[in-house]
Write a protein that holds these residues in place. Sequence first.
Motif, PDB file in Angstrom:
ATOM      1  N   GLY A 144       0.864  -1.248  -0.181  1.00 26.97           N
ATOM      2  CA  GLY A 144      -0.463  -0.092  -0.121  1.00 26.97           C
ATOM      3  C   GLY A 144       0.997   1.702   0.149  1.00 26.97           C
ATOM      4  N   ILE A 145       0.371   1.724  -0.872  1.00 27.11           N
ATOM      5  CA  ILE A 145       0.938   3.419  -0.834  1.00 27.11           C
ATOM      6  C   ILE A 145       0.443   4.910   0.188  1.00 27.11           C
ATOM      7  CG2 ILE A 145       2.337   2.998  -2.912  1.00 27.11           C
ATOM      8  CD1 ILE A 145       0.119   5.061  -4.719  1.00 27.11           C
ATOM      9  N   GLY A 146      -0.967   4.258   0.474  1.00 25.31           N
ATOM     10  CA  GLY A 146      -1.455   5.439   2.260  1.00 25.31           C
ATOM     11  C   GLY A 146      -1.675   6.316   1.211  1.00 25.31           C
ATOM     12  N   THR A 147      -2.851   5.929   0.201  1.00 19.98           N
ATOM     13  CA  THR A 147      -3.416   7.124  -0.571  1.00 19.98           C
ATOM     14  C   THR A 147      -4.973   6.749  -0.310  1.00 19.98           C
ATOM     15  OG1 THR A 147      -3.037   9.125  -2.476  1.00 19.98           O
ATOM     16  CG2 THR A 147      -2.851   6.746  -2.913  1.00 19.98           C
ATOM     17  N   THR A 148      -5.539   7.618  -0.821  1.00 25.77           N
ATOM     18  CA  THR A 148      -6.779   7.378  -1.466  1.00 25.77           C
ATOM     19  C   THR A 148      -7.596   7.493  -3.531  1.00 25.77           C
ATOM     20  OG1 THR A 148      -7.817   9.894  -1.808  1.00 25.77           O
ATOM     21  CG2 THR A 148      -7.926   8.143   0.164  1.00 25.77           C
ATOM     22  N   ALA A 149      -8.327   6.890  -3.534  1.00 21.09           N
ATOM     23  CA  ALA A 149      -8.712   6.933  -4.705  1.00 21.09           C
ATOM     24  C   ALA A 149      -8.512   8.142  -5.602  1.00 21.09           C
ATOM     25  CB  ALA A 149     -10.065   6.769  -5.522  1.00 21.09           C
ATOM     26  N   ALA A 150      -8.865   9.196  -5.475  1.00 17.38           N
ATOM     27  CA  ALA A 150      -8.592  10.095  -5.054  1.00 17.38           C
ATOM     28  C   ALA A 150      -7.100  11.194  -5.587  1.00 17.38           C
ATOM     29  CB  ALA A 150      -9.580  11.155  -5.212  1.00 17.38           C
ATOM     30  N   GLY A 151      -6.843  10.429  -4.551  1.00 14.22           N
ATOM     31  CA  GLY A 151      -5.105  10.775  -4.171  1.00 14.22           C
ATOM     32  C   GLY A 151      -3.938  10.686  -5.388  1.00 14.22           C
ATOM     33  N   ALA A 152      -4.833   8.965  -5.841  1.00 22.05           N
ATOM     34  CA  ALA A 152      -3.694   8.764  -6.725  1.00 22.05           C
ATOM     35  C   ALA A 152      -3.525   9.090  -8.333  1.00 22.05           C
ATOM     36  CB  ALA A 152      -4.696   6.752  -6.694  1.00 22.05           C
ATOM     37  N   THR A 153      -5.005  10.181  -8.639  1.00 16.98           N
ATOM     38  CA  THR A 153      -4.629  10.943  -9.905  1.00 16.98           C
ATOM     39  C   THR A 153      -3.324  11.811  -9.749  1.00 16.98           C
ATOM     40  OG1 THR A 153      -5.807  12.673  -9.078  1.00 16.98           O
ATOM     41  CG2 THR A 153      -6.943  10.681 -10.037  1.00 16.98           C
ATOM     42  N   ASP A 154      -2.757  11.982  -8.182  1.00 13.50           N
ATOM     43  CA  ASP A 154      -1.299  13.046  -7.834  1.00 13.50           C
ATOM     44  C   ASP A 154      -0.281  12.606  -8.304  1.00 13.50           C
ATOM     45  OD1 ASP A 154      -0.224  15.268  -6.420  1.00 13.50           O
ATOM     46  OD2 ASP A 154      -1.398  14.831  -4.843  1.00 13.50           O
ATOM     47  N   HIS A 155       0.177  13.503  -9.062  1.00 12.79           N
ATOM     48  CA  HIS A 155       1.532  13.077  -9.023  1.00 12.79           C
ATOM     49  C   HIS A 155       2.566  13.480  -8.308  1.00 12.79           C
ATOM     50  CE1 HIS A 155       0.929  13.006 -13.886  1.00 12.79           C
ATOM     51  NE2 HIS A 155      -0.003  13.836 -13.828  1.00 12.79           N
ATOM     52  N   ALA A 156       2.374  14.076  -7.470  1.00 18.81           N
ATOM     53  CA  ALA A 156       2.703  13.770  -6.759  1.00 18.81           C
ATOM     54  C   ALA A 156       3.447  12.592  -5.212  1.00 18.81           C
ATOM     55  CB  ALA A 156       2.610  14.650  -5.579  1.00 18.81           C
ATOM     56  N   LEU A 157       2.334  11.482  -6.083  1.00 19.56           N
ATOM     57  CA  LEU A 157       2.931  10.611  -5.620  1.00 19.56           C
ATOM     58  C   LEU A 157       3.842   9.587  -5.865  1.00 19.56           C
ATOM     59  CD1 LEU A 157      -1.326   9.382  -4.741  1.00 19.56           C
ATOM     60  CD2 LEU A 157       0.701   9.870  -2.835  1.00 19.56           C
ATOM     61  N   LEU A 158       4.781   9.739  -7.039  1.00 18.75           N
ATOM     62  CA  LEU A 158       4.958   9.358  -7.687  1.00 18.75           C
ATOM     63  C   LEU A 158       6.716   8.724  -6.798  1.00 18.75           C
ATOM     64  CD1 LEU A 158       6.600   8.750 -10.494  1.00 18.75           C
ATOM     65  CD2 LEU A 158       7.724  10.522 -11.251  1.00 18.75           C
ATOM     66  N   ASP A 159       7.447   9.482  -5.568  1.00 19.39           N
ATOM     67  CA  ASP A 159       8.187   8.837  -5.595  1.00 19.39           C
ATOM     68  C   ASP A 159       7.399   7.724  -4.196  1.00 19.39           C
ATOM     69  OD1 ASP A 159       9.840  10.733  -6.489  1.00 19.39           O
ATOM     70  OD2 ASP A 159       9.822  11.836  -4.409  1.00 19.39           O
ATOM     71  N   ARG A 160       6.706   7.371  -3.813  1.00 15.38           N
ATOM     72  CA  ARG A 160       5.536   6.426  -3.373  1.00 15.38           C
ATOM     73  C   ARG A 160       5.272   5.451  -4.189  1.00 15.38           C
ATOM     74  NH1 ARG A 160       0.790   8.685   0.209  1.00 15.38           N
ATOM     75  NH2 ARG A 160       1.468  10.805   0.100  1.00 15.38           N
TER      76      ARG A 160
END
Length: 217
Positions: A144-160
């Motif tokens: 898991g990367i600790g986010t939500t469905a909407a949060g997964a669209t955020d490019h800031a999650l790339l590192d995770r």
Amino acid sequence: MLPDRILVINPNSSSQVTRAIDAALAPMRERTSFRIDVMDLPEAPPGVALQSDADEVAPLVQRAIRDNPAEAYAIACFSDPGVAGARENTPGAAVRGIGESAILHALTKADRFGIIALSEKSVFRQRRLVRGMGVGERYAGSLGIGTTAAGATDHALLDRMVDAAKRLVDQGADTILMGCAGMAHFQPHLEDICQRPVIEPTRAAVALLIGDLTLRP
């Protein structure tokens, strides 16, 4: 004559996720004569985070299928809510869940697959899906990367995303699956960094549906 229609149902109420799914399918529209439409469910929760969420949206998915005629349907949630019931109720149409479709695709790509999950709670549902499909020996695990469905669209999650993919490779994954319909924009980056095939699940489901429609008598 109108082209056969593939309807992709985002079984949550997030228009942000729906737009991400629609954008991810744009290249496929250019390569097929089938019509590919995307919709969400305004009355559904904003994401499918728990098994109870999946249980809640299953009847909404089946109602959406009854109310929106198409030759084929993709349910764009990795938990595949409502898929089994929809197959029973719409025997004349092809119905694919993106979780099952992504795993089936992974089995043709390499020996073992790993899944990037939205959260640790999502991991439990993914384990059940893998166990139910009888492919546990080919499963390297989920992270898991600790986010939500909407949060997964955020490019800031790339590192995770990258960290999870690298850890899955260390656990023996030859192929990485993105465990949410909103992650498509990460695919080229992950493939470049990890040097492994990365499967986007909604595209995998739509590709199978194109095959289903093409192979009809």
